[in-house]
Design a protein around this motif. Structure first.
Motif, PDB file in Angstrom:
ATOM      1  N   GLN A  23     -22.972   4.450  20.548  1.00  0.00           N
ATOM      2  CA  GLN A  23     -22.627   5.839  20.830  1.00  0.00           C
ATOM      3  C   GLN A  23     -22.792   6.701  19.592  1.00  0.00           C
ATOM      4  N   ASP A  24     -22.322   6.207  18.456  1.00  0.00           N
ATOM      5  CA  ASP A  24     -22.391   6.990  17.213  1.00  0.00           C
ATOM      6  C   ASP A  24     -23.823   7.330  16.836  1.00  0.00           C
ATOM      7  N   ILE A  25     -24.722   6.360  17.018  1.00  0.00           N
ATOM      8  CA  ILE A  25     -26.133   6.602  16.700  1.00  0.00           C
ATOM      9  C   ILE A  25     -26.701   7.685  17.621  1.00  0.00           C
ATOM     10  N   GLY A  26     -26.311   7.626  18.902  1.00  0.00           N
ATOM     11  CA  GLY A  26     -26.789   8.626  19.853  1.00  0.00           C
ATOM     12  C   GLY A  26     -26.184   9.999  19.598  1.00  0.00           C
ATOM     13  N   TYR A  27     -24.887  10.049  19.278  1.00  0.00           N
ATOM     14  CA  TYR A  27     -24.215  11.330  19.055  1.00  0.00           C
ATOM     15  C   TYR A  27     -24.738  12.033  17.803  1.00  0.00           C
ATOM     16  N   SER A  28     -25.144  11.262  16.798  1.00  0.00           N
ATOM     17  CA  SER A  28     -25.685  11.884  15.588  1.00  0.00           C
ATOM     18  C   SER A  28     -26.951  12.675  15.908  1.00  0.00           C
ATOM     19  N   LYS A  29     -27.715  12.210  16.898  1.00  0.00           N
ATOM     20  CA  LYS A  29     -28.908  12.948  17.314  1.00  0.00           C
ATOM     21  C   LYS A  29     -28.531  14.262  17.997  1.00  0.00           C
ATOM     22  N   LEU A  30     -27.391  14.264  18.728  1.00  0.00           N
ATOM     23  CA  LEU A  30     -26.910  15.514  19.317  1.00  0.00           C
ATOM     24  C   LEU A  30     -26.594  16.541  18.237  1.00  0.00           C
ATOM     25  N   ALA A  31     -26.078  16.055  17.107  1.00  0.00           N
ATOM     26  CA  ALA A  31     -25.742  16.946  15.997  1.00  0.00           C
ATOM     27  C   ALA A  31     -26.946  17.231  15.103  1.00  0.00           C
ATOM     28  N   ASN A  32     -28.129  16.724  15.483  1.00  0.00           N
ATOM     29  CA  ASN A  32     -29.372  16.904  14.716  1.00  0.00           C
ATOM     30  C   ASN A  32     -29.268  16.299  13.317  1.00  0.00           C
ATOM     31  N   LEU A  33     -28.558  15.178  13.214  1.00  0.00           N
ATOM     32  CA  LEU A  33     -28.392  14.486  11.944  1.00  0.00           C
ATOM     33  C   LEU A  33     -29.043  13.111  12.012  1.00  0.00           C
ATOM     34  N   ASP A  34     -29.342  12.544  10.852  1.00  0.00           N
ATOM     35  CA  ASP A  34     -29.879  11.181  10.813  1.00  0.00           C
ATOM     36  C   ASP A  34     -28.852  10.214  11.390  1.00  0.00           C
ATOM     37  N   THR A  35     -29.360   9.115  11.947  1.00  0.00           N
ATOM     38  CA  THR A  35     -28.502   8.218  12.728  1.00  0.00           C
ATOM     39  C   THR A  35     -27.347   7.608  11.939  1.00  0.00           C
ATOM     40  N   GLN A  36     -27.509   7.409  10.622  1.00  0.00           N
ATOM     41  CA  GLN A  36     -26.440   6.763   9.861  1.00  0.00           C
ATOM     42  C   GLN A  36     -25.184   7.622   9.762  1.00  0.00           C
ATOM     43  N   TYR A  37     -25.315   8.952   9.945  1.00  0.00           N
ATOM     44  CA  TYR A  37     -24.144   9.821   9.793  1.00  0.00           C
ATOM     45  C   TYR A  37     -23.149   9.641  10.937  1.00  0.00           C
ATOM     46  N   GLY A  38     -23.635   9.210  12.079  1.00  0.00           N
ATOM     47  CA  GLY A  38     -22.717   8.885  13.164  1.00  0.00           C
ATOM     48  C   GLY A  38     -21.862   7.681  12.815  1.00  0.00           C
ATOM     49  N   LEU A  39     -22.489   6.660  12.192  1.00  0.00           N
ATOM     50  CA  LEU A  39     -21.746   5.470  11.765  1.00  0.00           C
ATOM     51  C   LEU A  39     -20.802   5.793  10.608  1.00  0.00           C
ATOM     52  N   TYR A  40     -21.251   6.627   9.671  1.00  0.00           N
ATOM     53  CA  TYR A  40     -20.368   7.047   8.581  1.00  0.00           C
ATOM     54  C   TYR A  40     -19.078   7.662   9.141  1.00  0.00           C
ATOM     55  N   SER A  41     -19.244   8.463  10.198  1.00  0.00           N
ATOM     56  CA  SER A  41     -18.099   9.188  10.759  1.00  0.00           C
ATOM     57  C   SER A  41     -17.157   8.295  11.551  1.00  0.00           C
ATOM     58  N   SER A  42     -17.569   7.042  11.798  1.00  0.00           N
ATOM     59  CA  SER A  42     -16.672   6.075  12.436  1.00  0.00           C
ATOM     60  C   SER A  42     -16.150   5.045  11.442  1.00  0.00           C
ATOM     61  N   PHE A  43     -16.385   5.305  10.156  1.00  0.00           N
ATOM     62  CA  PHE A  43     -15.883   4.389   9.131  1.00  0.00           C
ATOM     63  C   PHE A  43     -14.682   4.987   8.383  1.00  0.00           C
TER      64      PHE A  43
END
Length: 658
Positions: free
Chosen positions: A112-132
């Motif tokens: 989900q985090d990888i997919g949601y980062s694309k909604l925010a127009n950010l690189d995929t790792q930022y979704g994982l960063y935000s769940s750490f």
């Protein structure tokens, strides 16, 4: 409110009274209470009591009174960091539940985090960063046992759509990223400030109906945005409205769609929807829908890697940066034009994130029967986003799907967030390169499956059946998001919520009151058609506080009731109206404009030779009427505890007949 009057030959204890003026006796009702006058408060005491009730209704300092200093320090520590409170009773049973729940939501959150980062127009790792990082902060400061922290679909879409209006995420990637961190920082500042200042009630101004409509519209918008990845379209519109999106989709049908991408996306979308349906029908199989996204990512990634589908136009993640969150403190704009833009976007994003987290937290707290401190939640959410903005995270909050899984997996404390965060950490350190061949279409399928639950048809139907104006607010927010933009839909939601408040405040309900035959009970004649009017008496009830915003309307409405009633009496050749009784029990407060309106009403009634009588004013109202000397103007003998008492004084013979 007063004390009973005794009669000769009866128990003398009945004659005890603190205030002799607060009782009276009539021939037909030997024990009749009269309106009591509360003791006058000093200005400072009245102000502090009002402020305390507005900002500190839960009296957070009560547990510190009469406690030794060491105990106060420990209680204060536990108040700011609830981990010191629930941590004292932590045991192996709770640990086991949190481990299982944490591992379960980790399997859901990573894709989900990888997919949601694309909604925010950010690189995929930022979704994982935000769940750490944010879940670790929340575990120490949050008071909800069930909320699972991380990026969510609505907030990701909102921050992405607002940011791209200011900076192009492709051409100015670095500035876009800095603005995202800036917006997240100010979102956290907004949330923490609302908590520290005890202003959490402000988010309640966004009505439930508006939230239902906004969430439903956002879900459809998010799903439409995923068509870009589900169909393999490369050149896709940046607008979010349904007309632009569908035009972009159908405009590229002959040269932009990729059948291999469509095949992968639709197969796994069907798989995800099936597992979600099974998990919904059988609660014991909830884990199936929870791990289905991770299974889908693994299978789809292996399929693309083994067949080299990326060479046939299947879009893949390609690069997912390995390692933990780098510092981003020096990337936040604290001055300059981008600071102002970040502040504006952050305030809006922070409020929406708060609304979603608060609604989720309250829902699960009610299911488990424990209290949730809304202000502490705001401080916790705000702090985690402030820290998150400095550690390469974008705005995180409580997600409904992962929180529901967390709850059903048997979480016991916020420690399940720590377990989830640990799994995300290991993912960032060890296995991020394995996501290189993950197709974007499977991430789109995961996002679509997650947001479907945000469309609540049952809630919308219930709103329609219950309150038509609420339904207008719901649909206004929904269509604003779907046909215009997320920010326009949000603006409509807020505007209609405030419009309803203003309408209710400026145009309060009033009602004609009648007597239920054989009783001394008086009720609304529309609700109780059998209620009868008292000859020569008009009884009106005002169902609202009376302020400057509605005082003239209340006065004019009462006079209209009187005029209509007089015309009806004249047509039916019945006795004219001699008394007007205003039932004031629903009137919780009155200001100087309201008192002035009653003075004007009294003058108008005197010209018509109609006697004004008040029934059951509350303590705040009677105190203000007494302070303004309106009680002297109308006469203390014209203010009664009940409508029945007022009717007795107006028509003693009629009440005997009843």
């Amino acid at each position: 409110m007063g004390h009973p009057v005794s009669h000769e030959g009866e128990n003398k204890e009945m004659d005890i009274s603190r205030s002799p003026s607060s009782r009276r006796q009539t021939e037909n009702a030997p024990y009749v209470y009269k309106v009591g006058y509360p003791p006058r408060k000093k200005l400072v005491r009245e102000f502090t009591d009002t402020l305390k009730e507005a900002l500190f209704p839960d009296d957070p300092l009560r547990q510190y009174r009469d406690q030794p200093r060491s105990r106060k320090l420990m209680l204060g520590q536990a108040y700011l960091f609830p981990i010191f409170e629930w941590g004292r009773g932590y045991n192996l049973v709770k640990f086991k539940g949190d481990i299982i729940a944490g591992l379960t939501i980790a399997g859901l959150c990573i894709p989900q985090d990888i997919g949601y980062s694309k909604l925010a127009n950010l690189d995929t790792q930022y979704g994982l960063y935000s769940s750490f990082v944010p879940p670790l902060i929340y575990a120490a400061m949050g008071s909800s046992r069930d909320i699972a922290i991380g990026p969510v679909a609505v907030v990701s879409l909102l921050i992405g759509s607002l940011l791209q209006d200011e900076v192009d995420p492709v051409k100015n990637k670095e500035e876009y990223l800095r603005l995202a961190f800036t917006a997240t920082f100010f979102a956290g500042i907004t949330q923490a400030a609302l908590g520290f200042l005890r202003l959490g009630f402000l988010i309640d101004f966004l009505s439930h109906a508006a939230i239902v409509g906004f969430m439903g519209g956002a879900a459809i918008t998010i799903a439409l945005q995923q068509l870009k990845f589900l169909l393999g379209i490369k050149n896709f519109t940046k607008k979010t409205d349904i007309v632009s999106v569908m035009s972009s989709v159908w405009g590229s049908v002959h040269h932009g769609w990729n059948w291999q991408t469509i095949l992968i996306g639709t197969v796994f979308l069907a798989f995800l929807l099936t597992t979600k349906y099974i998990g919904k029908k059988n609660k014991k199989l909830f884990w199936l829908s929870a791990i289905a996204p991770l299974i889908s990512v693994i299978l789809a990634t292996f399929f693309v890697y083994s067949t080299h589908a990326e060479k046939h136009g299947v879009q893949i993640v390609r690069h997912l940066k390995k390692g933990i969150n780098p510092s981003s403190f020096n990337k936040i704009y604290f001055t300059g034009p981008y600071a102002g833009k970040g502040f504006r976007i952050g305030v809006v994003t922070g409020m929406i994130a708060l609304t979603e987290a608060t609604a989720i937290g309250r829902t699960f707290a009610a299911l488990k029967d424990y209290q949730l401190d809304g202000n502490k939640e705001m401080v916790a959410l705000g702090t985690m986003n402030i820290v998150g903005s400095m550690t390469s995270c974008y705005c995180a909050t409580g997600g409904f799907s992962r929180s529901a899984v967390n709850y059903m997996a048997g979480c016991q404390t916020p420690f399940s967030n720590v377990v989830m965060s640990t799994v995300v950490l290991l993912t960032l350190l060890l296995i991020t390169p394995l996501f290189k061949y993950t197709p974007n279409s499977i991430l789109a399928s995961i996002v679509i499956t997650a947001v479907i639950g945000l469309i609540d048809f049952k809630a919308a139907y219930l709103i329609w059946k219950t309150d038509k104006f609420d339904f207008v607010a719901c649909m206004g927010a929904f269509f604003g998001v779907v046909f215009k933009s997320v920010e326009i839909g949000l603006l409509i939601a807020v505007s209609l919520s405030f419009a309803k408040i203003l309408l209710q405040v400026t145009r309060p309900r009033t009602a004609l009151i009648g007597n239920l035959p054989g009783t001394t009970i008086y009720r609304n004649i529309e609700q109780y058609p059998e209620a009868t009017k008292v000859p020569g008496v008009l009884i009106v009830r005002v169902d609202s506080a009376i302020y400057f915003s509605n005082s003239n309307y209340v006065r004019e409405r009462i006079l209209r009731w009187l005029t209509d009633e007089e015309e009806e009496m004249k047509e039916r050749e019945l006795p004219r109206i001699n008394f007007l009784i205003v039932e004031m029990s629903p009137v919780t407060d009155i200001d100087t404009s309201g008192i002035h309106a009653f003075e004007e009403l009294l003058k108008s009634l005197e010209k018509r030779k109609v006697q004004l009588t008040l029934a059951n004013p509350g303590p705040v109202v009677i105190e203000k009427l007494q302070s303004s000397k309106f009680t002297e103007l109308i006469g203390n003998d014209r203010i009664f505890l009940t409508v029945a008492d007022a009717v007795i004084s107006c028509t003693p013979k009629a009440i005997v007949d009843v």
